[in-house]
Design a protein around this motif. Sequence first.
Motif: not given
Lengths: 423, 472
Positions: B299-303, B206-210, B442-448, B181-185
């Motif tokens: 999004q960034t939490a996709t797997y 943010s998002g899945l991809g490059g 949706l936004s995925g630039s952060g962590f939980c 998996v690859m994501y960019l923020t």
Amino acid sequence: MEKILSALRALGVEQYVITEKHTDSLECFYVKKNLDLTRRADTAVTSVRVFRPFEKDGTKMLGEAEATVRPGMSGAEVRAVLERAWYAAQFVTNPWYPLPAGVKESARPDAGGFAGKPLAESMKAMTEALFAADTAQDVFLNSAELFMRRTATRIITSAGADVGWEKTDVWGEYVCQCPAPVDVETYHQFNYRGPETAALTAAAAHALEMTKARSRAVTAPKTGTYDLVLDREQLRTLLGYYVDRAAASMIYQKYSPFKLGDAVQGENITGDRLTMGLVATEPYTGFGAPMADLPLLDKGVLKAIHGGPRFAHYLGVAPTGEYRAVQVPTGDTPLEQLTAEPCLHAVSFSDFQMDPLSGHFGGELRLGFLHEDGKVIPVTGGSVNGSILDSQGHMRFSRERFSTENYDGPLAVRIGGVAVAGS
Amino acid sequence: MKVQPSAFIVEKRPLLLQLRDALCAEFDYASILAEDTVGKYYRVSRHSVSADEGDTARGFVVKALDKGRYAEYSFSVLTAEAIPEIVEAVRQLLAADVRPAGLAANTYDPPREEPTVFSGATDYELDPADCSDGEILDRLTALRDRGLAMDGAVLDFVAWMSWQRYTKLFLSREKDMTQSVMYLTGGVTAAAMKDQEVKQAYLPCSGLGGMELMAAMEENVAPCVRTALDLLHSESMIPGTYECICDPETTGMIVHEAFGHGVEMDMFVKDRAQAPQFIGKYVASPLVTMHDGASSARQTATYFFDDEGTLAHDTVVIDKGVLRTGISDLQSALALGTEPTGNGRRESFARKAYTRMTNTWFEPGQDKLEDMIASVKYGMYLQCPSSGMEDPKNWGIQCMVDIAREIKDGKLTGRIFSPVVLTGYVPDLLRSITAMSDGAELSGSGFCGKGHKEWVKVSDGGPYIKATIRLG
């Protein structure tokens, strides 16, 4: 290590910091009084920061970048990750600064109270201490996580450092629950460098008592402006404002207006004048130089700027390393007297926050005691929203002391005129 | 293009299969997760430039069950010679004398596993690893320079970007699964100073991809600076209960912090959540349908599968206002007698798996944002969430936002309050929702974090919502 040094030589890297860290961690996870999972983590990682001098538009620069070397990497892999960092460093256009000289000393053995003891033995003792407070039926430990960690660190730099040290500590968190009259919980953390079993038992007993008080708190304070008493971890967080604003990186980048010799607590002080020292909790800086305690504030006047070599050089002050702990003299006022006049004594928040940039502090109130008309009423809910810029001249510190791994100072402070959103 | 699997994981696979067989021969259940995570972090501000490795990790974790008790062993080195030592380390851990007298141990049955062989990878257009560090820093520097040039009152303008690429291999007796998996923020922050206060505005992407995702950052420069300058005129919040319009990011924080943590089923196991008492009941306005799941959004939490080998789900947590279910890791599901939902996640191979959120969001409604604002007699438009904290036991809300814009008679007045703390009782807030806009972001630039640690990548969001909220 030899693979790394050899690759650095081959790349022509003349300035570097190598930090090797090996951690052995034993971890226990409890649900109520039942062990749910036992873990061990035996991990190692080496970070290598390379520094690349160059000139841009006639200005001397020092680029830097970090690479991570993992156990089991071949010589070719090590060279490849270092080469990528060396390449990246040429684009990092920060003005030049000198790397601080380090020292060469034999590795320091663990000097803490857990030294020489098997992790399992220390784990058992600290677990016993935590649960020793869990004796009541109406309030109890809901869950707990304990981490016994033994870490060996070695730093080698191109500026002459070769140092190492070992330390063992216990870190943990636990949740207290009181099911009646209202089913509530509170969250707590601890961290000790030695088997401070009595301190842990006492902290857990206090936490359980406060949880019971929260269970009796049913209403939020009325919306309005209150004199606020903050204690323990909240006070440490509040005072972090001065530590953050005295950082070389904040000052150089103009996020902080602090200057050496400034009355940073303000000119109009009707309360206690703040004296504060930074305490070295590690023997060396990240560049392998010895770390020492550092007086930060004396009666509200800034005595030091702290930070790493880059921003320290830009500001023309000596680099100090990074500090995590502070020491503050206690005040003259007994806690009983601090709460004698009407006030809101906030003892627990969901997440108390201090924003060093704006000076605002606040959070959602999980438990407070409203002192008014001679009564003490437990309250919960609502939020506190204040500014240290408005409050700092009127702080009154308690005579009682509170100590944790990163704080030794007054138990509580009273500050005036803080907005509370409640019922 | 598809993200290629890590050469390190591919090389170690034969040894991992040997280790799996040795563990399965010894214990009632055993699994291995192998992880190789690489990435970089770039940041440019007025006075500082950096290009460092991001959060990287490479290692292995074994989970084993023996006589009903679970143990885990995380380690960095795997060689053929080390396999017997690893098995012995797990054996010793299961027998370790760590429990004082008076404390018991939980016991579990082995998980039921369906035979599963899986291999998957996410897509990207342009691999950041193929871009020169100089090229990336030049793009960020251009954004910074644009931001700084917009107004002399701008103290600083920060542009940052990070990317992460990971491969995970999960092995157990029945499962053999690999994913890459690859994501960019990225984000921009504008700072401005008034007296001794620094006011900041932040806009993420943010998002899945490059690298193709960096284009979104270009559009954020001007609004970010304008917001920071607006904040210079902000006032202290007047505490009270207001009709509020929340932007999608603020909606996301409410979804995540206020409600999402409360349906993590490891909290059910510990009796730390109110949610179990509300299954099948209305906890929100009938307008609200809430999802969580690694496959519920891109999004960034996709797997494709979680860190315990459970395939990703799209879980409908709230269906038209009614709480349907929670989300779960494997061990919590075993304790509760339920099915895991693909939410068992680790910060890295070196940490424990907990029930964690993934992509968490509200479905959009049918309202127009302008109509929603026009419907407010007196209230606030909330933007720029900065942080939040969960309280699953009591469903208390703590969310902080940086901006509340005053609305009077259906119009924004230009008056701004900052910072603002949102508090209250979660179901009260969710039941007060009377309008939802017709698009979701949706936004995925952060962590939980779980409590105050265990950071994992998440995304959250939804539509603009209208609700009644206590602000302070």
